[in-house]
Scaffold this active site. Structure first.
Site, PDB file in Angstrom:
ATOM      1  N   ARG A 183      20.451  31.306-109.945  1.00 13.70           N
ATOM      2  CA  ARG A 183      19.988  31.638-111.299  1.00 13.70           C
ATOM      3  C   ARG A 183      20.641  30.710-112.322  1.00 13.70           C
ATOM      4  NH1 ARG A 183      20.250  37.816-112.881  1.00 13.70           N
ATOM      5  NH2 ARG A 183      18.943  37.044-114.597  1.00 13.70           N
ATOM      6  N   CYS A 241      26.218  36.873-118.548  1.00  6.90           N
ATOM      7  CA  CYS A 241      25.454  36.986-117.300  1.00  6.90           C
ATOM      8  C   CYS A 241      23.990  37.063-117.700  1.00  6.90           C
ATOM      9  CB  CYS A 241      25.912  38.201-116.498  1.00  6.90           C
ATOM     10  SG  CYS A 241      25.847  39.765-117.423  1.00  6.90           S
TER      11      CYS A 241
END
Length: 284
Positions: A183, A241
């Protein structure tokens, strides 16, 4: 008490408190990215006396727009939650989950940001409790209403350091990205509309601060991890995040070794929602 003991509690320590009859409030904060509602699992088995807290509905406020997928709750709504959970003044709080310490770290961060004292994460979570032979109860727990007072209505300006999107992109802080490498690189993005990372960020996945059994790494290993990523102990560190959940695991790990860190609560979901903001891809 050393920093580690202020952030974490072992299964053996918690079992000793329960067996001695010492007062403690235990919160079950089970949450997974693919299964955000942990209530059904809670009903099937939880620590003795544990009260379920919904990360989605009680540790987040989805009525707030523009601040990512898990905006912080207001102090007023959080106070209603913690009183429902029976949390009282001067009574220790233990939070736990069953996956990657994400749910418990989010709860630890939110509660301590609100000014609630003596909140610790069960090191290793529910698996550690089971491995230690801890007893399990089933069904709902409804404690007597608590009396704790939340000291801050705006948790973005509470007792824990936070970053805004502008600050995260302005430099002057070592910025850590707690998501998995694929990611971070932008190879995949299963949740948000844009793949990639905030330019200049360093990828330190939340799982990298945990041992194979889900407990936090020892202090020496955590310090070595900082050094391996070129992070100065004592310097200014920010963490993000996808939406301010797994980043709290990194914030907690740094707190274990006495390192303050600033959470960007909106994280990538907030950053990437503005098409004018730059996007980094790849490893650099």
């Amino acid at each position: 008490m050393q920093a580690r003991g202020q952030v974490l509690i072992t299964a053996a320590e918690l079992a000793g408190m329960i067996q001695a009859g010492d007062p403690v409030s235990i919160l079950d904060v089970r949450w997974r990215l693919d299964e955000p509602d942990g209530h059904a699992a809670y009903l099937q088995g939880h620590l003795p006396g544990a009260v379920f807290v919904s990360l989605e509905d009680e540790l987040s406020d989805h009525t707030i727009a523009g601040r990512g997928r898990h905006p912080l709750p207001s102090g007023a709504s959080l106070q209603a939650t913690v009183r429902r959970c029976g949390i009282r003044h001067d009574v220790p709080v233990v939070v736990y989950d069953d996956w990657n310490r994400a749910g418990s770290a989010r709860a630890w961060w939110v509660l301590t940001a609100a000014g609630i004292a003596n909140v610790r994460i069960l090191d290793g979570g529910l698996p550690a409790w089971r491995s230690a032979g801890g007893s399990i109860e089933t069904g709902q727990v409804s404690p007597q209403l608590g009396n704790v007072t939340v000291l801050h209505d705006d948790l973005y300006a509470g007792q824990r350091l936070t970053l805004t999107a502008q600050q995260a992109g302005a430099g002057g802080v070592t910025l850590l990205d707690a998501r998995v490498p694929e990611r971070f690189r932008g190879d995949v993005e299963p949740v948000d509309a844009v793949a990639g990372h905030i330019p200049g960020a360093i990828n330190v996945p939340s799982g990298s601060v945990l041992a194979d059994d889900g407990t936090f790494l020892g202090n020496g290993a955590l310090n070595a991890l900082l050094s391996d990523h070129g992070i100065d102990h004592g310097g200014r560190v920010g963490v993000y995040c996808g939406s301010g959940v797994s980043a709290a695991v990194i914030v907690a790990a740094l707190a274990v070794i006495g390192q303050d860190a600033e959470l960007f609560p909106g994280s990538w979901s907030e950053w990437s929602s503005d098409p004018t903001r730059p996007v980094g891809r790849g490893t650099a």
